[in-house]
Design a protein around this motif. Structure first.
Motif, short mmCIF file in Angstrom:
data_model
loop_
_atom_site.label_atom_id
_atom_site.label_comp_id
_atom_site.label_asym_id
_atom_site.label_seq_id
_atom_site.Cartn_x
_atom_site.Cartn_y
_atom_site.Cartn_z
N LEU A 1 0.83 -1.22 0.00
CA LEU A 1 0.00 0.00 0.00
C LEU A 1 0.86 1.26 0.00
N ALA A 2 1.93 1.23 0.79
CA ALA A 2 2.81 2.39 0.85
C ALA A 2 3.39 2.70 -0.53
N TYR A 3 3.85 1.67 -1.23
CA TYR A 3 4.39 1.88 -2.57
C TYR A 3 3.30 2.28 -3.56
N TYR A 4 2.14 1.71 -3.42
CA TYR A 4 1.03 2.05 -4.31
C TYR A 4 0.66 3.53 -4.19
N ASN A 5 0.60 4.01 -2.93
CA ASN A 5 0.18 5.39 -2.68
C ASN A 5 1.32 6.39 -2.59
N GLY A 6 2.56 5.92 -2.55
CA GLY A 6 3.69 6.83 -2.36
C GLY A 6 3.71 7.39 -0.95
N ASP A 7 3.33 6.57 0.02
CA ASP A 7 3.23 7.00 1.41
C ASP A 7 4.50 6.60 2.17
N GLN B 1 6.40 6.56 -4.91
CA GLN B 1 5.38 5.72 -5.52
C GLN B 1 6.02 4.81 -6.57
N ASN B 2 5.72 3.52 -6.47
CA ASN B 2 6.33 2.55 -7.37
C ASN B 2 5.38 1.36 -7.49
N TYR B 3 4.68 1.28 -8.63
CA TYR B 3 3.69 0.23 -8.82
C TYR B 3 4.33 -1.15 -8.94
N ARG B 4 5.54 -1.21 -9.44
CA ARG B 4 6.24 -2.49 -9.52
C ARG B 4 6.49 -3.05 -8.11
N GLU B 5 6.95 -2.19 -7.21
CA GLU B 5 7.17 -2.62 -5.82
C GLU B 5 5.85 -2.95 -5.13
N LEU C 1 -4.18 -6.47 -5.83
CA LEU C 1 -3.57 -6.95 -7.07
C LEU C 1 -4.58 -6.88 -8.20
N VAL C 2 -5.80 -7.28 -7.94
CA VAL C 2 -6.86 -7.19 -8.95
C VAL C 2 -7.06 -5.74 -9.36
N GLN C 3 -7.04 -4.84 -8.39
CA GLN C 3 -7.21 -3.42 -8.71
C GLN C 3 -6.08 -2.92 -9.61
N LEU C 4 -4.84 -3.32 -9.30
CA LEU C 4 -3.72 -2.92 -10.15
C LEU C 4 -3.95 -3.36 -11.59
N ILE C 5 -4.44 -4.57 -11.74
CA ILE C 5 -4.67 -5.12 -13.07
C ILE C 5 -5.83 -4.40 -13.75
N LEU C 6 -6.92 -4.21 -13.03
CA LEU C 6 -8.11 -3.61 -13.63
C LEU C 6 -7.92 -2.17 -14.06
N ILE C 7 -7.08 -1.44 -13.37
CA ILE C 7 -6.87 -0.05 -13.78
C ILE C 7 -5.74 0.07 -14.81
N ASN C 8 -5.33 -1.08 -15.32
CA ASN C 8 -4.37 -1.14 -16.43
C ASN C 8 -3.05 -0.46 -16.14
N ILE C 9 -2.54 -0.68 -14.96
CA ILE C 9 -1.17 -0.23 -14.68
C ILE C 9 -0.28 -1.35 -15.19
N LEU C 10 0.38 -1.13 -16.29
CA LEU C 10 1.21 -2.15 -16.89
C LEU C 10 2.63 -2.04 -16.35
N ILE C 11 3.10 -3.14 -15.84
CA ILE C 11 4.44 -3.17 -15.25
C ILE C 11 5.32 -4.02 -16.13
N ASP C 12 6.29 -3.43 -16.78
CA ASP C 12 7.17 -4.16 -17.68
C ASP C 12 7.86 -5.29 -16.94
N GLY C 13 7.84 -6.46 -17.57
CA GLY C 13 8.56 -7.60 -17.04
C GLY C 13 7.84 -8.39 -15.97
N VAL C 14 6.66 -7.93 -15.58
CA VAL C 14 5.89 -8.65 -14.57
C VAL C 14 4.81 -9.44 -15.26
N ARG C 15 4.72 -10.70 -14.94
CA ARG C 15 3.71 -11.58 -15.52
C ARG C 15 2.56 -11.73 -14.55
N TYR C 16 1.36 -11.53 -15.04
CA TYR C 16 0.18 -11.70 -14.19
C TYR C 16 -0.15 -13.13 -14.23
#
Length: 70
Positions: free
Chosen positions: A21-27, A31-35, A55-70
C-alpha cells in the motif's frame, strides 16, 4: 518505515500488504507500482485476501508493469 520493511522481508504478510500500500500510494516511499505489485504478491501467496484484492485493482486499472507476468 524501516521496521515495516524488516517485517515484510521476514515474511509478515500484514507488513507485506502494508508495504504494498505504501508503494502504491507513495506513502513514506516513492510511488512505485512495480514494488506495490511485488509486496502485494508476497502477501497474497500467504493467503492475505486484502493483498489479492489490491492486485486485482492494479490489473483492472491497467497499470502495466514491464517484465511482470500476471
Amino acid at each position: 518505515m524501516e521496521a515495516l520493511i524488516k517485517k515484510a522481508k521476514n515474511g509478515d504478510d500484514k507488513a507485506q500488504f502494508q508495504l504494498g500500500l505504501a508503494y502504491y500510494n507513495g506513502d513514506g516511499v516513492k510511488q512505485n507500482y512495480r514494488e506495490a505489485y511485488h509486496w502485494f504478491s508476497k502477501a497474497k501467496e500467504q493467503g492475505n485476501n486484502e493483498a489479492k484484492n489490491w492486485l486485482v485493482q492494479l490489473i483492472l486499472i491497467n497499470i502495466l508493469i514491464d517484465g511482470v507476468r500476471y
